[in-house]
Design a protein around this motif. Structure first.
Motif, PDB file in Angstrom:
ATOM      1  N   PRO A  39     -14.079   3.358   8.746  1.00  0.00           N
ATOM      2  CA  PRO A  39     -14.870   2.732   7.519  1.00  0.00           C
ATOM      3  C   PRO A  39     -14.143   3.117   6.407  1.00  0.00           C
ATOM      4  O   PRO A  39     -14.144   2.380   5.300  1.00  0.00           O
ATOM      5  CB  PRO A  39     -16.381   3.235   7.784  1.00  0.00           C
ATOM      6  N   GLY A  40     -13.808   4.406   6.246  1.00  0.00           N
ATOM      7  CA  GLY A  40     -13.344   4.928   4.834  1.00  0.00           C
ATOM      8  C   GLY A  40     -12.166   4.039   4.580  1.00  0.00           C
ATOM      9  O   GLY A  40     -11.803   3.638   3.329  1.00  0.00           O
ATOM     10  N   GLN A  41     -11.360   3.990   5.440  1.00  0.00           N
ATOM     11  CA  GLN A  41     -10.036   3.304   4.988  1.00  0.00           C
ATOM     12  C   GLN A  41     -10.239   1.785   4.921  1.00  0.00           C
ATOM     13  O   GLN A  41      -9.569   1.236   3.910  1.00  0.00           O
ATOM     14  CB  GLN A  41      -8.992   3.467   6.356  1.00  0.00           C
ATOM     15  N   LEU A  42     -11.140   1.330   5.612  1.00  0.00           N
ATOM     16  CA  LEU A  42     -11.391  -0.291   5.356  1.00  0.00           C
ATOM     17  C   LEU A  42     -12.153  -0.276   3.838  1.00  0.00           C
ATOM     18  O   LEU A  42     -11.699  -1.291   3.262  1.00  0.00           O
ATOM     19  CB  LEU A  42     -12.407  -0.660   6.272  1.00  0.00           C
ATOM     20  N   GLN A  43     -13.146   0.530   3.569  1.00  0.00           N
ATOM     21  CA  GLN A  43     -13.833   0.076   2.325  1.00  0.00           C
ATOM     22  C   GLN A  43     -12.798   0.427   1.271  1.00  0.00           C
ATOM     23  O   GLN A  43     -12.913  -0.197   0.080  1.00  0.00           O
ATOM     24  CB  GLN A  43     -14.987   1.039   2.471  1.00  0.00           C
ATOM     25  N   HIS A  83      -7.757  -5.338   9.802  1.00  0.00           N
ATOM     26  CA  HIS A  83      -8.994  -5.691   8.770  1.00  0.00           C
ATOM     27  C   HIS A  83     -10.167  -5.384   9.435  1.00  0.00           C
ATOM     28  O   HIS A  83     -11.326  -6.023   8.773  1.00  0.00           O
ATOM     29  CB  HIS A  83      -8.743  -6.976   8.007  1.00  0.00           C
ATOM     30  N   GLN A  84     -10.344  -5.109  10.456  1.00  0.00           N
ATOM     31  CA  GLN A  84     -11.802  -4.976  10.939  1.00  0.00           C
ATOM     32  C   GLN A  84     -12.129  -3.514  11.402  1.00  0.00           C
ATOM     33  O   GLN A  84     -11.072  -2.838  12.161  1.00  0.00           O
ATOM     34  CB  GLN A  84     -12.215  -5.658  11.998  1.00  0.00           C
ATOM     35  N   GLU A  85     -13.343  -3.007  11.338  1.00  0.00           N
ATOM     36  CA  GLU A  85     -13.602  -1.445  11.846  1.00  0.00           C
ATOM     37  C   GLU A  85     -13.407  -1.544  13.463  1.00  0.00           C
ATOM     38  O   GLU A  85     -13.900  -2.570  13.890  1.00  0.00           O
ATOM     39  CB  GLU A  85     -14.901  -1.021  11.390  1.00  0.00           C
ATOM     40  N   ASN A  86     -12.950  -0.385  14.046  1.00  0.00           N
ATOM     41  CA  ASN A  86     -13.148  -0.271  15.412  1.00  0.00           C
ATOM     42  C   ASN A  86     -11.401   0.046  15.701  1.00  0.00           C
ATOM     43  O   ASN A  86     -10.676  -0.311  15.032  1.00  0.00           O
ATOM     44  CB  ASN A  86     -13.750  -1.109  16.163  1.00  0.00           C
ATOM     45  N   TRP A  87     -11.249  -0.119  16.980  1.00  0.00           N
ATOM     46  CA  TRP A  87     -10.214  -0.163  17.671  1.00  0.00           C
ATOM     47  C   TRP A  87      -9.491  -1.506  17.819  1.00  0.00           C
ATOM     48  O   TRP A  87     -10.290  -2.229  18.210  1.00  0.00           O
ATOM     49  CB  TRP A  87      -9.997   0.663  19.176  1.00  0.00           C
ATOM     50  N   HIS A  88      -8.147  -1.586  17.378  1.00  0.00           N
ATOM     51  CA  HIS A  88      -7.513  -3.179  17.476  1.00  0.00           C
ATOM     52  C   HIS A  88      -6.249  -3.014  17.745  1.00  0.00           C
ATOM     53  O   HIS A  88      -5.495  -2.070  17.473  1.00  0.00           O
ATOM     54  CB  HIS A  88      -7.529  -3.850  16.284  1.00  0.00           C
ATOM     55  N   THR A  89      -5.693  -3.959  18.582  1.00  0.00           N
ATOM     56  CA  THR A  89      -4.252  -3.977  19.242  1.00  0.00           C
ATOM     57  C   THR A  89      -3.699  -4.881  18.532  1.00  0.00           C
ATOM     58  O   THR A  89      -4.056  -5.912  18.585  1.00  0.00           O
ATOM     59  CB  THR A  89      -4.231  -3.938  20.589  1.00  0.00           C
ATOM     60  N   ARG A  90      -2.343  -4.777  18.171  1.00  0.00           N
ATOM     61  CA  ARG A  90      -1.440  -5.692  17.717  1.00  0.00           C
ATOM     62  C   ARG A  90      -0.256  -5.623  18.239  1.00  0.00           C
ATOM     63  O   ARG A  90       0.222  -4.661  18.615  1.00  0.00           O
ATOM     64  CB  ARG A  90      -1.202  -5.833  15.903  1.00  0.00           C
ATOM     65  N   THR A  91       0.513  -6.853  18.320  1.00  0.00           N
ATOM     66  CA  THR A  91       1.645  -6.712  19.230  1.00  0.00           C
ATOM     67  C   THR A  91       2.891  -7.339  18.500  1.00  0.00           C
ATOM     68  O   THR A  91       2.513  -8.254  17.567  1.00  0.00           O
ATOM     69  CB  THR A  91       1.597  -7.617  20.487  1.00  0.00           C
ATOM     70  N   TRP A  92       3.996  -7.054  18.724  1.00  0.00           N
ATOM     71  CA  TRP A  92       5.194  -7.529  18.057  1.00  0.00           C
ATOM     72  C   TRP A  92       6.132  -7.957  19.247  1.00  0.00           C
ATOM     73  O   TRP A  92       6.259  -7.422  20.291  1.00  0.00           O
ATOM     74  CB  TRP A  92       5.890  -6.550  17.432  1.00  0.00           C
ATOM     75  N   PRO A  93       6.822  -9.160  18.992  1.00  0.00           N
ATOM     76  CA  PRO A  93       7.780  -9.561  20.189  1.00  0.00           C
ATOM     77  C   PRO A  93       8.914  -8.607  20.089  1.00  0.00           C
ATOM     78  O   PRO A  93       9.429  -8.046  19.064  1.00  0.00           O
ATOM     79  CB  PRO A  93       8.239 -11.150  19.794  1.00  0.00           C
ATOM     80  N   LEU A 121       1.979   0.139   5.035  1.00  0.00           N
ATOM     81  CA  LEU A 121       2.278  -0.631   3.567  1.00  0.00           C
ATOM     82  C   LEU A 121       0.982  -0.378   2.773  1.00  0.00           C
ATOM     83  O   LEU A 121       1.141  -0.607   1.663  1.00  0.00           O
ATOM     84  CB  LEU A 121       2.356  -2.157   3.671  1.00  0.00           C
ATOM     85  N   ARG A 122      -0.121   0.078   3.125  1.00  0.00           N
ATOM     86  CA  ARG A 122      -1.141   0.639   2.306  1.00  0.00           C
ATOM     87  C   ARG A 122      -1.653   2.077   2.765  1.00  0.00           C
ATOM     88  O   ARG A 122      -2.258   2.513   3.354  1.00  0.00           O
ATOM     89  CB  ARG A 122      -2.473  -0.103   2.548  1.00  0.00           C
ATOM     90  N   PRO A 123      -0.651   3.203   2.432  1.00  0.00           N
ATOM     91  CA  PRO A 123      -1.001   4.253   2.669  1.00  0.00           C
ATOM     92  C   PRO A 123      -2.336   4.699   2.483  1.00  0.00           C
ATOM     93  O   PRO A 123      -2.976   4.331   1.330  1.00  0.00           O
ATOM     94  CB  PRO A 123      -0.082   5.329   1.665  1.00  0.00           C
ATOM     95  N   PHE A 124      -3.095   5.797   2.944  1.00  0.00           N
ATOM     96  CA  PHE A 124      -4.398   6.235   2.981  1.00  0.00           C
ATOM     97  C   PHE A 124      -4.771   7.307   2.380  1.00  0.00           C
ATOM     98  O   PHE A 124      -4.087   8.464   2.926  1.00  0.00           O
ATOM     99  CB  PHE A 124      -5.169   5.795   4.313  1.00  0.00           C
ATOM    100  N   GLN A 125      -5.525   7.584   1.440  1.00  0.00           N
ATOM    101  CA  GLN A 125      -5.741   9.069   1.098  1.00  0.00           C
ATOM    102  C   GLN A 125      -7.121   9.194   1.133  1.00  0.00           C
ATOM    103  O   GLN A 125      -8.095   8.716   0.239  1.00  0.00           O
ATOM    104  CB  GLN A 125      -5.221   9.301  -0.451  1.00  0.00           C
ATOM    105  N   PRO A 126      -7.756   9.916   2.068  1.00  0.00           N
ATOM    106  CA  PRO A 126      -9.034  10.114   2.341  1.00  0.00           C
ATOM    107  C   PRO A 126      -9.590  11.092   1.242  1.00  0.00           C
ATOM    108  O   PRO A 126      -8.874  11.962   0.680  1.00  0.00           O
ATOM    109  CB  PRO A 126      -8.901  10.876   3.658  1.00  0.00           C
ATOM    110  N   ASP A 127     -10.885  10.895   1.059  1.00  0.00           N
ATOM    111  CA  ASP A 127     -11.484  11.715   0.065  1.00  0.00           C
ATOM    112  C   ASP A 127     -11.643  13.243   0.573  1.00  0.00           C
ATOM    113  O   ASP A 127     -11.428  14.159  -0.365  1.00  0.00           O
ATOM    114  CB  ASP A 127     -13.022  11.274  -0.338  1.00  0.00           C
ATOM    115  N   ASN A 128     -11.561  13.568   1.625  1.00  0.00           N
ATOM    116  CA  ASN A 128     -11.767  14.894   2.318  1.00  0.00           C
ATOM    117  C   ASN A 128     -10.709  15.289   2.991  1.00  0.00           C
ATOM    118  O   ASN A 128     -10.759  16.305   3.767  1.00  0.00           O
ATOM    119  CB  ASN A 128     -13.024  14.740   3.239  1.00  0.00           C
TER     120      ASN A 128
END
Length: 125
Positions: free
Chosen positions: A45-49, A71-81, A97-104
């Motif tokens: 949720p933190g990364q998403l928000q 772009h949705q909370e939870n586990w998701h699998t993406r594939t590439w050929p 492409l969107r590095p994440f800097q958590p608050d904590n």
């Protein structure tokens, strides 16, 4: 996955996932006939928000295979050929492409990876 397969850009295992840095490298054996590369990511949720999710570009031996979005909370699998002409062992880069800097957390993170690998068919989600 054996630790020797991880290159630069991986943080220690946390529970059932491993954070990447904005760019993370690994070397994987590509089984004969494998035509799909899969990356399972946990979108918290933190990364998403804060960042609207994640966008990941995957490179095989330095060549971009394209970008996938999480772009949705939870586990998701993406594939590439998997492109033709790769050797038995492949250098892979996972570039967030969107590095994440958590608050904590002082680390700059990419994505939380739970599973990764080559398959000869689409993996179950």
């Amino acid at each position: 996955m054996p630790i020797w397969q991880f290159g630069a850009g991986w943080f220690p295992l946390e529970s059932n996932f491993r954070w990447t840095a904005p760019s993370a490298y690994l070397r994987l054996r590509r089984p004969r006939g494998a035509d799909v590369f899969s990356l399972r990511v946990n979108m918290g949720p933190g990364q998403l928000q804060k960042y609207g999710g994640a966008e990941v570009e995957v490179f095989f031996d330095g060549r971009s295979a394209g970008v996938r979005q999480y772009h949705q909370e939870n586990w998701h699998t993406r594939t590439w050929p998997v492109p033709t002409g790769l050797g038995e062992t492949v250098q892979i880069e996972i570039r967030s492409l969107r590095p994440f800097q958590p608050d904590n957390d002082p680390r700059t993170l990419g994505v939380a990876v739970g599973a990764i690998g080559f398959f000869d068919q689409e993996p179950a989600h």
